[in-house]
Design a protein around this motif. Structure first.
Motif, short mmCIF file in Angstrom:
data_model
loop_
_atom_site.label_atom_id
_atom_site.label_comp_id
_atom_site.label_asym_id
_atom_site.label_seq_id
_atom_site.Cartn_x
_atom_site.Cartn_y
_atom_site.Cartn_z
N ARG A 241 0.83 -1.20 0.00
CA ARG A 241 0.00 0.00 0.00
C ARG A 241 0.87 1.26 0.00
O ARG A 241 0.54 2.25 -0.65
N LYS A 242 1.96 1.22 0.73
CA LYS A 242 2.88 2.35 0.76
C LYS A 242 3.50 2.59 -0.62
O LYS A 242 3.61 3.73 -1.09
N LYS A 243 3.91 1.52 -1.29
CA LYS A 243 4.50 1.65 -2.63
C LYS A 243 3.49 2.18 -3.64
O LYS A 243 3.84 2.92 -4.56
N LEU A 244 2.22 1.80 -3.48
CA LEU A 244 1.18 2.32 -4.37
C LEU A 244 1.07 3.84 -4.22
O LEU A 244 0.87 4.56 -5.20
N GLY A 245 1.18 4.32 -2.97
CA GLY A 245 1.16 5.76 -2.76
C GLY A 245 2.34 6.45 -3.40
O GLY A 245 2.20 7.55 -4.00
N MET A 246 3.51 5.85 -3.33
CA MET A 246 4.70 6.42 -3.96
C MET A 246 4.55 6.44 -5.47
O MET A 246 4.92 7.42 -6.14
N ARG A 247 3.98 5.37 -6.01
CA ARG A 247 3.76 5.30 -7.46
C ARG A 247 2.76 6.38 -7.91
O ARG A 247 2.92 7.01 -8.96
N LEU A 248 1.73 6.59 -7.10
CA LEU A 248 0.73 7.60 -7.42
C LEU A 248 1.35 8.99 -7.45
O LEU A 248 1.01 9.82 -8.31
N ALA A 249 2.26 9.25 -6.52
CA ALA A 249 2.92 10.56 -6.50
C ALA A 249 3.75 10.78 -7.75
O ALA A 249 3.88 11.92 -8.24
N THR A 250 4.31 9.71 -8.29
CA THR A 250 5.12 9.82 -9.52
C THR A 250 4.24 9.99 -10.75
O THR A 250 4.54 10.81 -11.63
N GLU A 251 3.13 9.24 -10.80
CA GLU A 251 2.29 9.26 -12.00
C GLU A 251 1.31 10.43 -12.01
O GLU A 251 0.90 10.88 -13.08
N ALA A 252 0.91 10.90 -10.84
CA ALA A 252 -0.09 11.97 -10.77
C ALA A 252 0.32 13.02 -9.74
O ALA A 252 -0.35 13.20 -8.71
N PRO A 253 1.42 13.71 -9.98
CA PRO A 253 1.85 14.74 -9.02
C PRO A 253 0.85 15.89 -8.99
O PRO A 253 0.11 16.13 -9.96
N CYS A 254 0.81 16.60 -7.89
CA CYS A 254 -0.14 17.69 -7.76
C CYS A 254 0.41 18.76 -6.82
O CYS A 254 1.27 18.47 -5.98
#
Length: 363
Positions: free
Chosen positions: A305-318
């Motif tokens: 779950r933590k890695k998914l959050g890191m991946r989301l930050a890379t793919e969809a920065p805001c």
């Protein structure tokens, strides 16, 4: 060093522990739908089984409590004492029904299986509560099932036309009916014959007079693991059930595999269905349903779950002032997003921890 109580002492100790754990659990139920709404997802249950220990029923009750997040509608335990099967099934939480030493003493034997129910098919009534039991010509069989059979309606219609009488409205009863009609000689081969006729998601723990059997569907949709407690084999939906009773994790049951566990500690493996590449486990297990301290298919739920959050930050920065999770399942992902993005992590929403998972409560 304090000795672990055995027999009657262990049952009494387990009952006391379940009362304490149950009281804590009940205090955490009631308001979660105010935060995320009352969604109704319908595919999860928890299963547990152990063989080769005089404390089988008490251990099963504790294991089921650790899996309570997988189902809150009902719970049941079936045991075998070498001569007779015993079955206790009740509506409600594990701790509401199995925190009495007298109840655990009625479940005699060195082998037991259990089930926490969150219905996929069938109403929340006692006749649908598992484990389901039947007397066959080769002996008794008890089944606990996590999953959903996609061809259940077709199979049931065909069996009813042939004269079969169903005692429940659950698709899980099909495992008993199809096993009973098989012409194979051994109970294991009869069960395997049954498995080749069903379609869908299933993780099973099955108790016969000779063995504890674990089954996982061909693509591994539902999780099932093998554990060990001082030489006694254990089957469970998640590794968190092993942690509560001090057992060790051995391995995941492979997709399409049947494992036969004996009272002497022997574990036989049969790859009934050819391995599917890649496997197709339910992603909801890792994203939401499983406990964060569990290991599912070799992966730490928390770390994934933590890695998914890191991946989301890379793919969809805001552009944002902070990262805040929807508690509690969203916390690891929010931590990962915050670490990858450099944004501060803050708890803007605070969930009451006197609350349980109301989305799986029955209507």
């Amino acid at each position: 060093m304090t000795k672990t109580p055995k027999g009657d002492d262990f049952a009494a100790s387990a009952a006391i522990r379940l009362k304490r754990l149950g009281a804590r659990y009940r205090r955490r139920r009631g308001e979660l739908d105010a935060i995320i709404g009352a969604s109704k997802l319908n595919e999860e249950c928890g299963v547990f089984g152990v063989i080769g220990t005089p404390d089988a029923a008490a251990l099963t009750a504790l294991g089921l409590h650790a899996l309570q997040h997988r189902g809150q509608e009902a719970a049941g335990i079936a045991s075998f004492d070498g001569h007779h099967f015993h079955n206790e099934r009740h509506l409600g939480l594990v701790s509401d029904n199995f925190s009495d030493a007298a109840t655990l003493h009625r479940l005699k034997g060195s082998a037991a299986i259990g089930h926490t129910r969150y219905s996929t098919q069938g109403d929340t009534v006692l006749r649908n509560v598992q484990p389901m039991y039947a007397d066959l010509d080769r002996g008794g069989i008890a089944v606990a099932h996590n999953g959903n059979l996609t061809n259940a309606r077709k199979l049931k219609s065909e069996l009813v036309q042939r004269g079969c009488i169903f005692q429940s409205t659950s698709d899980s009863e099909l495992f008993l009916q199809l096993t009973a009609r098989s012409h194979q000689l051994s109970m294991v081969d009869r069960l395997i014959d049954c498995l080749k006729q069903v379609e869908g998601a299933f993780a099973l723990v099955v108790l016969t007079k000779d063995a504890l059997i674990g089954v996982r569907d061909p693509v591994g949709i539902r999780p099932l693991i093998l554990g060990d407690l001082n030489g006694s084999a254990i089957l469970a939906s998640e590794s968190c059930a092993l942690d509560l009773i001090g057992a060790k994790f051995v391995r995941d049951i492979r997709p399409g595999e049947v494992v036969i566990c004996r009272a002497n500690g022997e574990v036989e493996s049969r790859q009934v269905f050819p391995p599917h590449s890649p496997a197709r486990p339910c992603i909801f297990e890792l994203i939401y349903f499983a406990r964060p301290n569990s290991i599912v298919d070799g992966k730490s739920v928390y770390q994934l779950r933590k890695k998914l959050g890191m991946r989301l930050a890379t793919e969809a920065p805001c552009e944002a002032d902070m990262v805040s999770p929807i508690p509690d399942s969203g916390v690891p992902a929010a931590i990962g997003f915050a670490q990858a993005s450099g944004l501060p992590f803050e708890q803007a929403l605070i969930r009451s921890h006197f609350v349980g998972r109301t989305f799986i409560e029955p209507e």
